[in-house]
Design an enzyme around this catalytic site. Structure first.
Site, mmCIF file in Angstrom:
data_model
loop_
_atom_site.group_PDB
_atom_site.id
_atom_site.type_symbol
_atom_site.label_atom_id
_atom_site.label_comp_id
_atom_site.label_asym_id
_atom_site.label_seq_id
_atom_site.Cartn_x
_atom_site.Cartn_y
_atom_site.Cartn_z
ATOM 1 N N LEU A 105 0.842 4.876 -7.940
ATOM 2 C CA LEU A 105 0.163 4.602 -6.681
ATOM 3 C C LEU A 105 -1.302 4.362 -7.005
ATOM 4 C CD1 LEU A 105 1.608 7.330 -4.257
ATOM 5 C CD2 LEU A 105 2.123 4.890 -4.225
ATOM 6 N N ASP A 106 -1.943 3.482 -6.239
ATOM 7 C CA ASP A 106 -3.361 3.224 -6.450
ATOM 8 C C ASP A 106 -4.158 4.505 -6.261
ATOM 9 O OD1 ASP A 106 -2.708 0.578 -6.786
ATOM 10 O OD2 ASP A 106 -3.172 0.020 -4.719
ATOM 11 N N LYS A 107 -5.335 4.560 -6.876
ATOM 12 C CA LYS A 107 -6.178 5.751 -6.833
ATOM 13 C C LYS A 107 -6.453 6.204 -5.398
ATOM 14 C CE LYS A 107 -10.661 7.576 -8.319
ATOM 15 N NZ LYS A 107 -11.897 7.321 -9.108
#
Length: 323
Positions: free
Chosen positions: A139-141
């Site tokens: 998942l993106d930051k």
């Protein structure tokens, strides 16, 4: 990779009575720099019987020392405070002998990087004392939600194959800027990554050298429209780089607080009110457990900060006439 793990509590024996706190710690935590031990004592992160003590404190029989969990590799150490330990332990949605499902919070990277102080997978490796934990997907930051972590190679390979075969189902809540058209229910495009940013290939663009084009497909469903914003459910069929963010931005409806593909002017209006976090949340995942021989389904609610954003938009006209 890992040199040593330290337990969270140490009990003082008769052998250690009247020994100074700092000397006791030097002896029992040899791999940690002395300056770091002094820093932990000074800040109150290392406690004796739940109380702050000076490094000169003389230990008494049966004193209980609380020492935060620490993970060490060859050249660096990672200090995990009590709050971080609680937060990451409390974020576990499901766990068995083969995998862990966690609710990732916004703002932490899932893996290491040049500018990353600490990352999700290393923290769980430390907490679980298991160097074989691996991310099944990413998942993106600044996104949040359900994330799978494998405990062994067998389950990792099987889940990776399920992703390749498109048999794992994931659903996201996203809030986009603008009123989403009712007739748009899917986006199907070629995506490529170039210099840490994703792009959608248009017919009028020439193909770049050494760029891999990947098919991407996302379905969308309108949940509600709130003051010129639209809460959507996104169903990514493929899992390409920044896929959902790219698809909605390409159509002119970027996700709120997307600093890479979003509406900077609109985002700045929220920053004035100290509201900021990417409104991208994975709330649902379904996959086949190859060991238990059954399909597992998990869903979670929207995070409190995302609910607050929805309530704020409902009560405030962010987009005024002429904007």
């Amino acid at each position: 990779m890992y040199n040593k793990f330290f337990i969270s509590f140490l009990k003082v024996t008769l052998y250690d009575v009247n020994q100074r706190l700092d000397n006791f710690l030097f002896k029992n935590i040899k791999s940690l720099p002395r300056c770091k031990i002094y820093s932990l004592i000074r800040k109150g992160n290392i406690r004796v019987n739940n109380n702050r003590k000076s490094y000169r404190y003389k230990l008494q029989f049966n004193d209980i020392l609380r020492i935060p969990l620490i993970y060490l590799n060859s050249n660096k150490f990672l200090y995990l405070s009590k709050n971080i330990i609680y937060k990451f332990t409390n974020n576990i949605i499901y766990e068995d002998n083969y995998l862990i499902l966690v609710n990732k919070y916004s703002g932490i990277s899932v893996h290491s990087g040049n500018k990353v102080k600490y990352n999700l997978i290393d923290i769980y490796r430390s907490l679980k004392l298991n160097n074989y934990l691996n991310l099944v997907h990413r998942l993106d930051k600044y996104s949040s939600g359900l994330l799978l972590i494998s405990k062994n190679r067998e389950i990792l390979i099987n889940l990776n194959n399920q992703f390749k075969n498109l048999s794992i189902i994931k659903k996201y809540y996203i809030l986009v800027c603008g009123v989403w058209p009712k007739d748009i229910y899917k986006v199907n495009n070629l995506i490529y990554k170039y210099k840490d940013k994703g792009y959608i290939m248009n017919n009028n663009k020439k193909y770049l050298k050494n760029i891999k084009l990947k098919w991407s497909l996302t379905y969308f469903k309108i949940v509600k429209i709130i003051n010129n914003f639209t809460l959507l459910k996104a169903y990514p069929i493929t899992g390409r780089f920044h896929q959902i963010r790219l698809h909605v931005s390409y159509l002119g409806y970027p996700i709120l607080f997307d600093n890479l593909y979003g509406n900077k002017y609109l985002n700045n209006k929220f920053y004035i009110n100290k509201i900021s976090r990417l409104f991208l949340h994975c709330n649902y995942i379904s996959f086949y457990h190859c060991i238990l021989k059954k399909r597992l389904i998990f869903s979670i609610k929207l995070e409190n900060d995302l609910c607050y954003i929805l309530e704020y938009i409902k009560n405030n006209n962010i987009i005024k006439q002429g904007d």
